[in-house]
Design an enzyme around this catalytic site. Structure first.
Site, PDB file in Angstrom:
ATOM      1  N   GLY A  60       0.852  -1.186   0.000  1.00  0.00           N
ATOM      2  CA  GLY A  60       0.000   0.000   0.000  1.00  0.00           C
ATOM      3  C   GLY A  60       0.880   1.225   0.000  1.00  0.00           C
ATOM      4  O   GLY A  60       2.050   1.155   0.366  1.00  0.00           O
ATOM      5  N   CYS A  87       5.205  -6.106   1.929  1.00  0.00           N
ATOM      6  CA  CYS A  87       5.479  -4.673   1.990  1.00  0.00           C
ATOM      7  C   CYS A  87       4.673  -3.991   3.101  1.00  0.00           C
ATOM      8  O   CYS A  87       4.931  -4.217   4.267  1.00  0.00           O
ATOM      9  CB  CYS A  87       5.234  -4.045   0.614  1.00  0.00           C
ATOM     10  SG  CYS A  87       5.933  -2.397   0.492  1.00  0.00           S
ATOM     11  N   TYR A  88       3.659  -3.211   2.745  1.00  0.00           N
ATOM     12  CA  TYR A  88       2.811  -2.606   3.781  1.00  0.00           C
ATOM     13  C   TYR A  88       2.251  -3.710   4.689  1.00  0.00           C
ATOM     14  O   TYR A  88       2.090  -3.524   5.889  1.00  0.00           O
ATOM     15  CB  TYR A  88       1.660  -1.853   3.108  1.00  0.00           C
ATOM     16  CG  TYR A  88       0.793  -1.057   4.057  1.00  0.00           C
ATOM     17  CD1 TYR A  88       1.127   0.241   4.401  1.00  0.00           C
ATOM     18  CD2 TYR A  88      -0.360  -1.615   4.602  1.00  0.00           C
ATOM     19  CE1 TYR A  88       0.335   0.976   5.269  1.00  0.00           C
ATOM     20  CE2 TYR A  88      -1.165  -0.892   5.470  1.00  0.00           C
ATOM     21  CZ  TYR A  88      -0.820   0.403   5.804  1.00  0.00           C
ATOM     22  OH  TYR A  88      -1.600   1.119   6.652  1.00  0.00           O
ATOM     23  N   HIS A 175       8.483  -7.435  -2.701  1.00  0.00           N
ATOM     24  CA  HIS A 175       7.252  -7.767  -3.436  1.00  0.00           C
ATOM     25  C   HIS A 175       7.429  -9.065  -4.240  1.00  0.00           C
ATOM     26  O   HIS A 175       7.891  -9.019  -5.381  1.00  0.00           O
ATOM     27  CB  HIS A 175       6.911  -6.639  -4.414  1.00  0.00           C
ATOM     28  CG  HIS A 175       6.406  -5.403  -3.753  1.00  0.00           C
ATOM     29  ND1 HIS A 175       5.078  -5.198  -3.469  1.00  0.00           N
ATOM     30  CD2 HIS A 175       7.060  -4.311  -3.303  1.00  0.00           C
ATOM     31  CE1 HIS A 175       4.924  -4.017  -2.886  1.00  0.00           C
ATOM     32  NE2 HIS A 175       6.114  -3.460  -2.769  1.00  0.00           N
ATOM     33  N   GLU A 177       5.236 -10.637  -5.778  1.00  0.00           N
ATOM     34  CA  GLU A 177       4.316 -10.678  -6.925  1.00  0.00           C
ATOM     35  C   GLU A 177       4.894 -10.006  -8.169  1.00  0.00           C
ATOM     36  O   GLU A 177       4.366 -10.162  -9.269  1.00  0.00           O
ATOM     37  CB  GLU A 177       2.971 -10.019  -6.552  1.00  0.00           C
ATOM     38  CG  GLU A 177       2.963  -8.490  -6.467  1.00  0.00           C
ATOM     39  CD  GLU A 177       3.467  -7.944  -5.141  1.00  0.00           C
ATOM     40  OE1 GLU A 177       4.245  -8.638  -4.449  1.00  0.00           O
ATOM     41  OE2 GLU A 177       3.104  -6.795  -4.798  1.00  0.00           O
ATOM     42  N   ASP A 233     -14.172 -10.683 -25.302  1.00  0.00           N
ATOM     43  CA  ASP A 233     -15.062 -10.928 -24.164  1.00  0.00           C
ATOM     44  C   ASP A 233     -16.436 -11.422 -24.604  1.00  0.00           C
ATOM     45  O   ASP A 233     -16.932 -12.430 -24.102  1.00  0.00           O
ATOM     46  CB  ASP A 233     -15.217  -9.664 -23.307  1.00  0.00           C
ATOM     47  CG  ASP A 233     -13.871  -9.115 -22.870  1.00  0.00           C
ATOM     48  OD1 ASP A 233     -12.875  -9.853 -22.987  1.00  0.00           O
ATOM     49  OD2 ASP A 233     -13.815  -7.952 -22.432  1.00  0.00           O
ATOM     50  N   LYS A 372      -8.413 -11.112 -17.876  1.00  0.00           N
ATOM     51  CA  LYS A 372      -8.397 -11.207 -19.347  1.00  0.00           C
ATOM     52  C   LYS A 372      -7.628 -12.438 -19.852  1.00  0.00           C
ATOM     53  O   LYS A 372      -8.084 -13.112 -20.783  1.00  0.00           O
ATOM     54  CB  LYS A 372      -7.742  -9.940 -19.911  1.00  0.00           C
ATOM     55  CG  LYS A 372      -7.918  -9.773 -21.398  1.00  0.00           C
ATOM     56  CD  LYS A 372      -9.243  -9.124 -21.693  1.00  0.00           C
ATOM     57  CE  LYS A 372      -9.457  -8.885 -23.159  1.00  0.00           C
ATOM     58  NZ  LYS A 372     -10.633  -8.033 -23.378  1.00  0.00           N
TER      59      LYS A 372
END
Ligand code: XMP
Length: 516
Positions: A60, A87-88, A175, A177, A233, A372
Site C-alpha cells: 500500500g 510490503c505494507y 514484493h 508478486e 469478451d 483477461k
C-alpha cells in the site's frame, strides 16, 4: 449477482490501496488457486464466515503511522488461517503484533539483493542464499514481534522477511508478486501449496465446468440473448453460454460496417458455421453510413455509433419471444473497478445498458470472476479460433475512430485495405506477439506526390504500432526499416488513392494509442 466460483479453496487478497492487489490476485491464479480481492477493512467475523483457505496482505502507498492509513482488523491474524503479508502487509503485521517500525529517512526502491538468513524458513524453501528482489518502501520493521524469526535481509533492510509458523503468519518486505523478484512466484506457490495446503485446482477445465453448471442453475429453461461484437469478451461469453445452454441462447451481431477486413465474416463463420449458435447478423452498414454522413467530431461519431447499436440490438431482441436474460462480458477488473469510487472516470466505455422504455432483461455475467488472460484461455479451450481469442484491442466504434474527419464508404474501404496490409506484414514479423497493437489510420489531409509521370494529390496512411503491457502507457514499436519499407510499398501500390505513408513515433503519454 451469482457468484460463479464460491470456492472451497479461495485466497483473499486484502487490498491496502496500491496497484499491487490485482497483480497478487493474478499471481495466485497462475498458481492455479482461486483468488479474490477484498477491502482492507473486512472484519474478522466476515472472514470467519467465508472461510478463505489463506489470506495475503497487499502492499500500500501509505505509511502505517500516517493519519488515515488503512488498517486491518487485527483479529484476522488470530483466526488460525495462514496469512502472508507483502510490503505494507509486513508492517501491518508488525504493528498489530507488537513489533516496531522505526521512522527512517532511508527508503529502498527497485532492485535489491536478498540474503536468506538461517536455514529453517518454511516460506523461503528453495530460494537461493542470495537472489534478486524488488523493493518499494520507506519504513521497515525494526524488531519482529515475539514468536517471529527473521528469515531474510538486504543491505538496507534488516528484516526483509519474517515468519511465525506456529501461528501460520509469514511476511516479506519485498514484493514477491513483481516479476523482478527472482523467486517471487516460487514463494507464492510455497505459501499456497505447502504452507496453506491448497491444491492447484483452478484450471481452465474446472472454470468452464463450474461456470456451465452455475449458468444452467441460474437460467433454467429461460432464453438468453447476447450481443456479439467480435471482441474477445463477448465471443467467450457466447461460446461459454452456448456450451451451457445450447439453443436457449441467441446472439445478435450488429455489424456496423466499421470492422476490419474479413472480420465480420470471421465472426459469422465461427459462431454460425462452427458452433451452430442461433445468430442474428444485422448488416447495418448503410444505416450507419447515412447517420454518420458529414459528421467529423469524434465524440459525436462515438455517440451515434453507440446509440444506434442499442437501438438495433433492442429492435432485434424484442422480436424474440420469452427472453429473460441478457448476457454481458463483464470481467473481474471491471468488477474491482466498479467497487472503487473512481470507477466512473477509469472506464467510461462500460456504460450501463440503456434499456428502452418497458423493456428489461436480467443480466448474466459469466466472466465476472476472470482476468483477461483467463478469458482468452477459456476461449481457446472452448475451441474459438486464434484470430478471435488473440485479437488486439479494437475500439467499439471500430474504424470510425481511425478515420479522421467524416466517414464515407470509400474511406472505409481504403483504410480496411491498408490496415489489412499492416496487420499481415507486422504479424508475420512479430511471431512472438511482442507488439501490443498495430493498425493504420486515415487522416483528413491530402498532399502532393508523383506516381509514374503524374502528379497526385491524395491522402496519406499513418501506421501506428506500439509496445505496451496494459495500454495505460505505450511506446512506439521499433520496427525494422525493411518492414516499414515493405508496408509503405505495398500500401501505395495496392490501395488506390494513397500516395504517402508515415510512421507515428509518439509514445503514450503524451500521445494516445488511437488517433481519433
Ligand atoms: P488510447 O487511444 O486511449 O487507447 O491510448 C487505449 C486502449 O483502449 C483501446 N480503445 C478502446 N477499446 N472501446 C474499447 O474496447 C473503445 O471505445 C476504445 N477506444 C480505445 C485502444 O485501442 C487502446 O488499446
Amino acid at each position: 449477482m451469482t457468484d460463479y466460483h464460491e470456492q472451497q479453496h479461495a485466497v483473499f487478497v486484502l487490498d491496502f490501496g496500491a496497484q499491487y492487489a490485482q497483480l497478487i490476485a493474478r499471481r495466485v491464479r497462475e498458481a492455479r488457486v482461486y483468488s479474490e480481492i477484498v477491502p482492507f477493512d473486512i472484519t474478522a467475523e466476515e472472514i470467519a464466515r467465508r472461510k478463505p483457505a489463506a489470506i495475503i496482505l497487499s502492499g500500500g502507498p501509505a505509511s502505517v503511522y500516517a493519519e488515515g492509513a488503512p488498517h486491518m482488523d487485527p483479529a484476522i491474524l488470530e483466526l488460525g488461517i495462514p496469512v502472508l503479508g507483502f510490503c505494507y502487509g509486513i508492517q501491518e503485521m508488525a504493528l498489530h503484533l507488537g513489533g516496531t517500525i522505526p521512522k527512517t529517512d532511508i527508503g529502498e526502491y527497485g532492485f535489491a539483493e536478498l540474503t536468506v538468513v538461517g536455514s529453517s524458513s518454511q516460506l523461503l524453501v528453495g530460494v537461493s542464499e542470495t537472489s534478486q528482489c524488488w523493493m518499494s518502501h520507506r519504513d521497515s520493521v525494526g524488531t519482529a514481534p515475539e514468536g517471529f524469526s527473521v528469515t531474510a535481509r538486504t543491505a538496507t533492510t534488516a528484516i526483509a522477511a519474517m515468519e511465525d509458523p506456529a501461528r501460520k503468519l509469514y511476511a516479506t518486505q519485498f514484493h514477491p508478486e513483481v516479476a523482478h523478484t527472482e523467486f517471487g512466484q516460487q514463494i507464492i506457490r510455497t505459501f499456497l501449496h505447502d504452507i496453506a495446503d491448497i491444491p492447484a485446482t483452478w484450471t481452465m477445465l474446472n472454470i468452464i465446468e463450474e461456470t456451465v453448471e452455475a449458468v444452467r442453475a441460474q437460467v433454467g429453461t429461460d432464453r438468453v440473448i447476447c450481443g456479439l461484437s467480435g471482441g474477445v469478451d463477448s465471443s467467450v461469453v457466447a461460446a461459454l453460454l452456448h456450451r451451457a445452454i445450447g439453443d436457449q441462447l441467441t446472439c445478435i451481431f450488429v455489424d456496423h460496417g466499421m470492422m476490419r477486413l474479413d472480420e465480420a465474416e470471421q465472426v459469422v463463420h465461427a459462431f454460425r458455421d462452427n458452433f451452430h449458435v442461433n445468430l442474428i447478423h444485422v448488416d447495418a452498414e448503410d444505416r450507419y453510413l447515412s447517420l454518420l454522413a458529414g459528421v467529423d467530431d469524434p465524440e459525436r461519431k462515438r455517440h451515434i455509433i453507440g446509440e444506434e447499436f442499442w437501438q438495433i440490438f433492442f429492435e432485434e431482441a424484442t422480436k424474440l419471444e420469452g427472453v429473460k436474460w441478457l448476457a454481458q462480458g463483464t470481467l473481474y477488473p471491471d468488477v474491482i473497478e466498479s467497487g472503487n469510487k473512481h470507477a466512473a472516470k477509469i472506464k467510461s466505455h462500460h456504460n450501463l445498458i440503456p434499456f428502452p422504455e418497458g423493456v428489461h432483461f436480467d443480466l448474466i455475467e459469466p466472466l465476472r470472476a476472470l482476468f483477461k488472460d483467463e478469458v482468452r484461455a477459456v476461449g481457446s479451450e472452448l475451441g474459438l479460433p486464434d484470430e478471435i481469442v488473440h485479437r488486439q484491442p479494437f475500439p467499439g466504434p471500430g474504424l470510425a475512430v481511425r478515420i479522421i474527419g467524416d466517414i464515407t464508404r470509400e474511406k472505409l474501404d481504403k483504410l480496411r485495405l491498408a490496415d489489412a496490409i499492416v496487420r499481415e506484414e507486422i504479424s508475420e514479423w512479430d511471431t512472438g506477439r511482442e507488439v501490443w497493437q498495430y493498425f493504420a489510420v486515415l487522416p483528413d489531409i491530402k498532399s502532393v506526390g508523383v506516381m509514374g509521370d503524374e502528379r497526385t494529390y491524395e491522402n496519406p496512411i499513418i501506421i501506428r504500432a506500439v509496445a505496451s503491457a496494459d495500454a495505460m502507457t505505450a511506446d512506439w514499436a521499433r520496427l525494422p526499416h525493411d518492414l516499414l519499407a515493405k508496408m509503405s510499398n505495398r500500401i501505395i501500390n495496392e490501395v488506390d488513392g494513397i500516395n504517402r505513408v508515415a510512421y507515428d513515433i509518439t509514445s503514450k503519454p503524451p500521445g494516445t494509442i488511437e488517433w481519433e
